[in-house]
Design an enzyme around this catalytic site. Structure first.
Site, PDB file in Angstrom:
ATOM      1  N   LYS A   3     179.370 110.472  75.506  1.00 34.35           N
ATOM      2  CA  LYS A   3     180.234 110.939  76.593  1.00 34.35           C
ATOM      3  C   LYS A   3     180.405 109.833  77.648  1.00 34.35           C
ATOM      4  O   LYS A   3     179.709 108.813  77.601  1.00 34.35           O
ATOM      5  CB  LYS A   3     179.613 112.190  77.212  1.00 34.35           C
ATOM      6  CG  LYS A   3     179.476 113.378  76.239  1.00 34.35           C
ATOM      7  CD  LYS A   3     178.955 114.603  76.993  1.00 34.35           C
ATOM      8  CE  LYS A   3     178.622 115.745  76.059  1.00 34.35           C
ATOM      9  NZ  LYS A   3     178.175 116.946  76.810  1.00 34.35           N
ATOM     10  N   PHE A  51     181.925 126.726  83.970  1.00 35.45           N
ATOM     11  CA  PHE A  51     181.856 125.268  84.055  1.00 35.45           C
ATOM     12  C   PHE A  51     182.897 124.569  83.174  1.00 35.45           C
ATOM     13  O   PHE A  51     182.875 123.340  83.030  1.00 35.45           O
ATOM     14  CB  PHE A  51     180.443 124.769  83.705  1.00 35.45           C
ATOM     15  CG  PHE A  51     179.915 125.241  82.365  1.00 35.45           C
ATOM     16  CD1 PHE A  51     180.246 124.583  81.187  1.00 35.45           C
ATOM     17  CD2 PHE A  51     179.063 126.335  82.296  1.00 35.45           C
ATOM     18  CE1 PHE A  51     179.758 125.006  79.962  1.00 35.45           C
ATOM     19  CE2 PHE A  51     178.574 126.773  81.067  1.00 35.45           C
ATOM     20  CZ  PHE A  51     178.919 126.102  79.896  1.00 35.45           C
ATOM     21  N   ARG A  81     171.387 117.015  66.003  1.00 38.09           N
ATOM     22  CA  ARG A  81     170.963 117.815  67.166  1.00 38.09           C
ATOM     23  C   ARG A  81     169.497 117.562  67.510  1.00 38.09           C
ATOM     24  O   ARG A  81     169.104 117.611  68.670  1.00 38.09           O
ATOM     25  CB  ARG A  81     171.275 119.292  66.946  1.00 38.09           C
ATOM     26  CG  ARG A  81     172.791 119.532  67.053  1.00 38.09           C
ATOM     27  CD  ARG A  81     173.179 120.958  66.862  1.00 38.09           C
ATOM     28  NE  ARG A  81     172.980 121.786  68.049  1.00 38.09           N
ATOM     29  CZ  ARG A  81     173.798 121.798  69.097  1.00 38.09           C
ATOM     30  NH1 ARG A  81     174.853 121.005  69.142  1.00 38.09           N
ATOM     31  NH2 ARG A  81     173.564 122.585  70.117  1.00 38.09           N
ATOM     32  N   THR A  87     170.364 121.152  74.869  1.00 41.21           N
ATOM     33  CA  THR A  87     171.451 121.034  75.855  1.00 41.21           C
ATOM     34  C   THR A  87     170.914 121.005  77.280  1.00 41.21           C
ATOM     35  O   THR A  87     171.300 120.157  78.084  1.00 41.21           O
ATOM     36  CB  THR A  87     172.425 122.216  75.698  1.00 41.21           C
ATOM     37  OG1 THR A  87     172.950 122.195  74.372  1.00 41.21           O
ATOM     38  CG2 THR A  87     173.559 122.130  76.708  1.00 41.21           C
ATOM     39  N   HIS A 111     177.447 114.560  72.774  1.00 35.73           N
ATOM     40  CA  HIS A 111     177.828 115.842  72.201  1.00 35.73           C
ATOM     41  C   HIS A 111     177.606 115.756  70.708  1.00 35.73           C
ATOM     42  O   HIS A 111     177.947 114.746  70.086  1.00 35.73           O
ATOM     43  CB  HIS A 111     179.309 116.163  72.474  1.00 35.73           C
ATOM     44  CG  HIS A 111     179.805 117.298  71.631  1.00 35.73           C
ATOM     45  ND1 HIS A 111     179.580 118.607  71.978  1.00 35.73           N
ATOM     46  CD2 HIS A 111     180.437 117.322  70.434  1.00 35.73           C
ATOM     47  CE1 HIS A 111     180.088 119.380  71.032  1.00 35.73           C
ATOM     48  NE2 HIS A 111     180.612 118.625  70.081  1.00 35.73           N
TER      49      HIS A 111
HETATM   50  P1  CMP Z   1     177.818 119.799  74.793  1.00 34.48           P
HETATM   51  O1  CMP Z   1     176.819 119.663  73.685  1.00 34.48           O
HETATM   52  O2  CMP Z   1     178.859 118.784  74.897  1.00 34.48           O
HETATM   53  O3  CMP Z   1     178.514 121.227  74.660  1.00 34.48           O
HETATM   54  C1  CMP Z   1     178.924 121.991  75.750  1.00 34.48           C
HETATM   55  C2  CMP Z   1     178.576 121.356  77.043  1.00 34.48           C
HETATM   56  O4  CMP Z   1     178.630 122.219  78.147  1.00 34.48           O
HETATM   57  C3  CMP Z   1     177.144 120.899  77.014  1.00 34.48           C
HETATM   58  O5  CMP Z   1     177.007 119.799  76.161  1.00 34.48           O
HETATM   59  C4  CMP Z   1     176.873 120.636  78.475  1.00 34.48           C
HETATM   60  O6  CMP Z   1     177.300 119.343  78.842  1.00 34.48           O
HETATM   61  C5  CMP Z   1     177.784 121.665  79.135  1.00 34.48           C
HETATM   62  N1  CMP Z   1     177.043 122.742  79.740  1.00 34.48           N
HETATM   63  C6  CMP Z   1     176.273 123.646  79.128  1.00 34.48           C
HETATM   64  N2  CMP Z   1     175.755 124.504  80.037  1.00 34.48           N
HETATM   65  C7  CMP Z   1     176.232 124.107  81.242  1.00 34.48           C
HETATM   66  C8  CMP Z   1     176.075 124.583  82.562  1.00 34.48           C
HETATM   67  N3  CMP Z   1     175.325 125.660  82.822  1.00 34.48           N
HETATM   68  N4  CMP Z   1     176.714 123.938  83.543  1.00 34.48           N
HETATM   69  C9  CMP Z   1     177.494 122.869  83.274  1.00 34.48           C
HETATM   70  N5  CMP Z   1     177.678 122.362  82.039  1.00 34.48           N
HETATM   71  C10 CMP Z   1     177.051 122.981  81.034  1.00 34.48           C
END
Ligand code: CMP
Length: 129
Positions: A3, A51, A81, A87, A111
């Site tokens: 990212k 978000f 993963r 996450t 991601h």
């Molecule tokens: P990613 O694996 O790219 O998939 C979804 C994304 O949402 C995750 O990584 C985080 O960057 C984002 N994300 C998940 N939970 C939250 C949260 N509570 N607030 C902000 N961003 C979030």
């Protein structure tokens, strides 16, 4: 995908190196600033989350490095993963990319597709035939 925060922090080499050292194969790799439409489609499953807009703004703020990663079995998404880590950065184990380098959940460096079907969908978005 590395990212924008990973690119800004100069961590692309570290992340790619971990993928290669694991024994996974990088089949495609492309650095670009995603369009808003691409970022919205990528995160469409989160469209109803509070978000979502922040996520789209974040992904489009600078270059990302999109990759197609291949492994020997059908479980590459799950190996990735493990390398990436949980996450929520509070749960991401040391030894994982997020565990070692990320301090906030919405800027978590990488991601990874969460299932084989998601990988198929996301690869079609980022690397259309
Ligand atoms: P990613 O694996 O790219 O998939 C979804 C994304 O949402 C995750 O990584 C985080 O960057 C984002 N994300 C998940 N939970 C939250 C949260 N509570 N607030 C902000 N961003 C979030």
């Amino acid at each position: 995908m590395c990212k924008p925060d990973a690119v800004e922090r100069g961590l692309v080499g570290e992340i790619v190196s971990r993928i290669e050292r694991k024994g996974l194969v990088i089949k495609e790799m492309d650095m670009r600033i995603p369009s808003v439409a691409l970022a919205e489609a990528h995160y469409e499953e989160h469209a109803d989350k509070p978000f979502y807009r922040e996520l789209v703004d974040f992904l489009t703020r600078g270059p990302v490095v999109a990759m197609v990663i291949e492994g020997p079995d059908g479980n590459t998404f799950s190996l990735m993963r493990m390398l990436i880590g949980k996450t929520n950065v509070d749960d991401a184990q040391p030894g994982s990319i997020r565990g070692d380098f990320a301090t906030i959940t919405n800027e978590n460096l990488v991601h990874g597709s969460d299932a084989h079907e998601s990988a198929v969908r996301e690869i079609a978005l980022w690397f259309p035939a």
